[in-house]
Scaffold this active site. Structure first.
Site, PDB file in Angstrom:
ATOM      1  N   GLY A 241      -3.429 -14.270  23.740  1.00 44.67           N
ATOM      2  CA  GLY A 241      -3.340 -12.972  24.320  1.00 44.67           C
ATOM      3  C   GLY A 241      -4.641 -12.364  24.148  1.00 44.67           C
ATOM      4  O   GLY A 241      -5.636 -13.008  24.198  1.00 44.67           O
ATOM      5  N   SER A 242      -4.876 -10.977  23.709  1.00 42.22           N
ATOM      6  CA  SER A 242      -5.794 -10.516  23.312  1.00 42.22           C
ATOM      7  C   SER A 242      -5.856  -8.861  23.404  1.00 42.22           C
ATOM      8  O   SER A 242      -4.873  -8.369  23.998  1.00 42.22           O
ATOM      9  CB  SER A 242      -6.861 -10.844  24.056  1.00 42.22           C
ATOM     10  OG  SER A 242      -7.380 -11.990  23.981  1.00 42.22           O
ATOM     11  N   ASN A 243      -6.722  -8.207  22.618  1.00 43.37           N
ATOM     12  CA  ASN A 243      -6.852  -6.802  22.657  1.00 43.37           C
ATOM     13  C   ASN A 243      -8.466  -6.651  23.083  1.00 43.37           C
ATOM     14  O   ASN A 243      -9.361  -7.484  22.321  1.00 43.37           O
ATOM     15  CB  ASN A 243      -6.739  -5.948  21.365  1.00 43.37           C
ATOM     16  CG  ASN A 243      -5.280  -6.081  20.910  1.00 43.37           C
ATOM     17  OD1 ASN A 243      -4.275  -5.866  21.805  1.00 43.37           O
ATOM     18  ND2 ASN A 243      -5.166  -6.762  19.751  1.00 43.37           N
ATOM     19  N   ASN A 513      -2.890  -7.192  27.382  1.00 52.05           N
ATOM     20  CA  ASN A 513      -2.129  -8.138  28.054  1.00 52.05           C
ATOM     21  C   ASN A 513      -1.270  -7.566  28.800  1.00 52.05           C
ATOM     22  O   ASN A 513      -0.358  -8.168  29.454  1.00 52.05           O
ATOM     23  CB  ASN A 513      -1.789  -9.153  26.828  1.00 52.05           C
ATOM     24  CG  ASN A 513      -2.801  -9.901  26.097  1.00 52.05           C
ATOM     25  OD1 ASN A 513      -2.583  -9.999  24.864  1.00 52.05           O
ATOM     26  ND2 ASN A 513      -3.829 -10.387  26.817  1.00 52.05           N
ATOM     27  N   ARG A 542       2.562  -3.508  21.609  1.00 51.65           N
ATOM     28  CA  ARG A 542       1.133  -3.713  21.298  1.00 51.65           C
ATOM     29  C   ARG A 542       0.155  -2.798  21.939  1.00 51.65           C
ATOM     30  O   ARG A 542      -0.825  -2.199  21.464  1.00 51.65           O
ATOM     31  CB  ARG A 542       0.892  -5.070  21.141  1.00 51.65           C
ATOM     32  CG  ARG A 542      -0.740  -5.386  20.687  1.00 51.65           C
ATOM     33  CD  ARG A 542      -0.814  -6.801  20.407  1.00 51.65           C
ATOM     34  NE  ARG A 542      -0.439  -7.785  21.475  1.00 51.65           N
ATOM     35  CZ  ARG A 542      -1.137  -8.289  22.425  1.00 51.65           C
ATOM     36  NH1 ARG A 542      -2.374  -7.887  22.663  1.00 51.65           N
ATOM     37  NH2 ARG A 542      -0.577  -9.008  23.141  1.00 51.65           N
TER      38      ARG A 542
END
Length: 807
Positions: A241-243, A513, A542
């Site tokens: 995933g990621s931010n 995401n 999130r």
């Protein structure tokens, strides 16, 4: 400064200059995109190591830079790299047996045999060789191919000198650690490219059999198939995933841009990042994290621009439902005309057993597939079969996109690279630059599925899966249902850059995401096709927490790199802010302070109520109540529809604040609390224990506390820990925050950059860089990037190594 003068400067820096030589095994030359060598013989590079084992690699051209990169990666990660090359050669069954499960670094295969059947089929069909011959920009550039050749040579040179000195127990003395070729490098890049397409359906591709009798009824309705596809695609890479957020100069203290990148990737295996700086004087100078086995910087910065990626919601594949010839199920009809499937027969050597031979079946659309995940069978009957289209199976351009980023001087340069090479298979791009620009684009390689095409050509299955999951199932019997082309696309059948969701110079651009819709909540992106993602649908906790945080930062303004660092490690749990107070109040009102667990027994939960009330709503080491809430929330939400949890439902007009208001009368809430209290007491874990005492990793026998929290808590600093109550709680991290960078600029030519590689440079427990950055991560400390020459020269741990081939 010339390359020669720069090397002279290194030599007189007052530190020893080590020269390392190795002969190149003959196997290194075979299969290379180009077999020639630069004038003067072998390849070489200078590697300067600074704190935490970070190499700064200097070379005169791309082949030599690849050589230094291959050498340095092998020194840190030879076992992980070698394992990946065994995979793309289709030799896992030969060395490890057919039934063992590979890690999921390069595909979703559930057994070594399935993995081998797929990758050996790719190798024997010449797929990668054909892609290497495609002229740029549709194919890889000369620079990219030279980098692959150089990497293979550098890896082999390191191995030739150090094979008998490998200290990593994962592969010490192993026969499967062997020299590689440039073709192996290209095959590794191909595997990463198709990870979201063919790689996600390996078992279904390699298990195909033409029907001899009617298959049993599957019992899967279109609605059930849609739900299965939605679950599969929403967890397409559950361990990735990621931010990322970029701020425009109007929000910062000095008018220059800022970028915080926080990718969430596996902590073990072939999708680990590895940190370095790459320099060709006068050509490129870039620092950041590379996925292992990659020749280029994947996420990073140079003197003028920084970028990061987040896993995108676009669906990089589609299915074509085939109408078969009633007389022969290996013949399909297009506009009434028969086309025979192509057989791909593959034989896999097997450890301690006879070779296994299987046949795969391929069509004009791609391979026939009999399942898409365990929950979505696609039976091959006498009348119907399904073929999988993956446009990334003709995409070997990711390295060129990364090289373009590395040489960019602004976010406009980032955009030009995306448009020119169109090589990113499954990620978004977020960037900021020295001039104060911000940038977001979902520029990924996607099948050209327009909503109009899906409405006109979807089969009944596709009519269910496309709206809900973005998975198109098209009528393969009609030529009019072909995907078509965009004029600005580098290959047929994909979207061109003009169709990509893009946002420039908003005060902030952020992605966690979810789809591109709320890249900036004040100016939502709309108008893109469903295959890219959804619009006006519920966001993850999130995403909601991230937007709350970064929007407040942008409004406050005067931002600096330190603000990015604080955001990364603040460890706020947005779910706690939403529900913990209500849960604590409900808990305190339970009759007799008891709740009934899954086993039907009444459990005294009264001690949990004040712990939940006093919890600070964060997941720091010293947060008391975080572990209790985490275990409770996992149980309370497992398989529970959102409609049963919240009093206020999702509202597209208020997407960041809805849904909200936990419904304490929701089924299972009481049971979840009882089961959690029982679980923690059985593990002898105090309900108010500090999180760090029971969320940790063990490195060389020592516990290192790990802050952060799981997806369901909505924590920016995402950690997916492994629960082992018998050993003390969460005792390992499977995935989460990985290569983190906070980047800005001041008036000097040196970027202001702070980085963290959470799991450290090496997976070898005997390396000094096995856990040094992990301890930094635990302590909330960062690495100050040594990007400029003066900063590298000042490193107290500077070590200079000259590596070259011996010809």
């Amino acid at each position: 400064m010339t390359f020669r003068n720069r090397l002279r400067l290194f030599a007189v820096s007052g530190l020893a200059l080590f020269t390392v030589s190795a002969s190149l095994p003959p196997a290194a030359a075979s299969g290379a995109p180009e077999a020639r060598h630069p004038k003067g013989g072998g390849l070489s590079a200078t590697i300067r190591y600074t704190e935490y084992g970070i190499p700064h690699i200097v070379a005169k051209d791309y082949a030599n830079l690849g050589f230094g990169t291959g050498w340095a990666q092998a020194a840190d990660q030879v076992c992980t790299l070698a394992d990946g090359f065994v995979t793309v050669r289709g030799e896992r069954s030969k060395f490890f047996g057919p039934d063992a499960a590979p890690d999921f670094s390069l595909s979703s295969a559930t057994t070594n045999l399935s993995s081998d059947l797929f990758f050996r089929g790719v190798r024997e069909s010449g797929t990668v060789e054909r892609l290497l011959k495609v002229p740029a920009p549709a194919g890889p550039s000369r620079e990219a191919k030279e980098s692959m050749r150089g990497f293979a040579a550098g890896y082999n040179a390191w191995l030739a000198q150090n094979r008998h000195r490998i200290t990593d127990p994962a592969c010490r003395g192993a026969s499967w650690v062997r020299p590689i070729t440039a073709l192996d490098m290209a095959a590794h890049g191909f595997a990463l490219s198709v990870l979201g397409g063919q790689g996600r359906a390996v078992d279904g591709i390699t298990a195909t059999r033409p029907p001899t009798v009617a298959p049993p009824a599957t019992g899967v309705t279109p609605e059930e198939a849609a739900a299965a596809a939605e679950r599969l695609l929403s967890t397409q890479n559950a361990d990735m995933g990621s931010n990322a957020v970029a701020f425009r100069g109007s929000t910062t203290a000095n008018g220059r841009g800022l970028l915080l990148g926080n990718p969430h990737y596996p902590w073990d295996g072939g999708r680990r990042f590895w940190q370095s700086q790459q320099t060709i004087p006068g050509e490129l100078n870039v620092a950041g994290g590379s996925l292992l086995g990659s020749t280029t910087i994947s996420i990073g910065h140079n003197a003028d621009v920084a970028w990061s990626h987040t896993v995108a919601t676009g669906v990089p594949l589609n299915l074509h439902q085939l109408t078969l010839d009633p007389a022969d199920p290996t013949v399909y009809l297009v506009d009434g005309k028969p086309e025979r499937m192509t057989q791909r027969t593959v034989t896999v050597p097997v450890k301690d057993g006879a070779p296994v031979t299987r046949t795969q079946w391929w069509t004009r659309y791609g391979p026939v597939v009999t399942a898409f995940g365990a929950a979505l069978p696609l039976p091959w009957t006498a009348t119907t079969a399904y073929a999988l289209n993956d446009p990334n199976a003709t995409n070997l351009r990711a390295a060129d996109t990364a090289l373009g980023f590395s040489k960019a001087r602004s976010t406009a340069g980032i955009e030009r690279s995306l448009h020119r090479s169109q090589g990113l298979p499954w990620v978004n791009t977020i960037a900021a630059d020295r001039s104060g620009n911000s940038f977001f684009s979902q520029a990924q390689v996607l099948p050209r599925i327009t909503d109009e095409l899906a409405a006109r050509c979807s089969t009944p299955l596709g009519q269910a899966t496309y709206p809900s999951a973005g998975l198109a199932v098209l009528d393969g019997s009609k030529a009019s249902c072909a995907l078509g082309s965009d004029r600005d696309a580098v290959q047929p059948g994909i979207f061109g850059p003009g169709r990509m969701p893009t946002l420039k110079n908003a005060p902030y651009v952020e992605n966690s995401n979810d789809s591109a819709w709320l890249a900036n909540a004040d100016g939502p992106l709309t108008g893109y096709e469903r295959v890219f993602g959804t619009v006006a649908t519920q966001r993850s906790i999130r995403t909601r927490g991230a937007i709350e945080d970064v929007a407040a930062m942008a409004e406050r303004g005067r931002l600096r790199v330190g603000d990015l660092q604080r955001q990364q490690l603040a460890n706020r749990a947005p779910t706690g802010d939403l529900v913990a107070a209500d849960v604590a109040q409900w808990c305190a009102a339970l009759p007799g302070g008891t709740a009934v667990g899954s086993d039907g027994a009444a459990v005294d939960v009264s001690a949990a109520c004040p712990v939940l009330r006093r919890w600070d709503r964060s997941v720091d080491h010293d947060s008391r109540g975080a572990l209790l809430f985490d275990r409770f929330w996992r149980k309370a939400t497992a398989g529970v529809p959102a409609a049963e949890l919240w009093k206020v439902p999702f509202d597209a007009a208020d997407p960041v604040r809805t849904p909200r208001g936990i419904d304490t009368a929701a089924p299972g809430l009481s049971r979840a609390l009882a089961d959690t209290v029982t679980e923690l007491r059985a593990a002898r874990i105090a309900l108010d224990a500090p999180l760090g005492k029971h969320q940790f990793v063990v490195r060389n026998g020592k516990r290192i506390p790990v802050g952060g929290g799981t997806e369901s808590l909505g924590v920016w600093n995402k950690i997916e820990p492994v629960w082992n109550p018998a050993a003390g709680g969460y005792t390992e991290v499977s995935a989460g925050s990985s290569y983190i960078q906070a980047v800005g600029w001041d008036d000097s030519r040196c970027p202001v950059a702070r980085t963290l590689l959470t799991y450290s440079q090496s997976s070898n427990p005997n390396s000094p860089h096995y856990s040094d950055q992990t301890r930094l991560f635990s302590d909330g400390r960062w690495v100050t990037s040594r990007f400029c020459e003066k900063d590298i020269a000042r490193s107290p741990q500077l070590r200079v190594v000259r590596v070259h081939e011996r010809r």
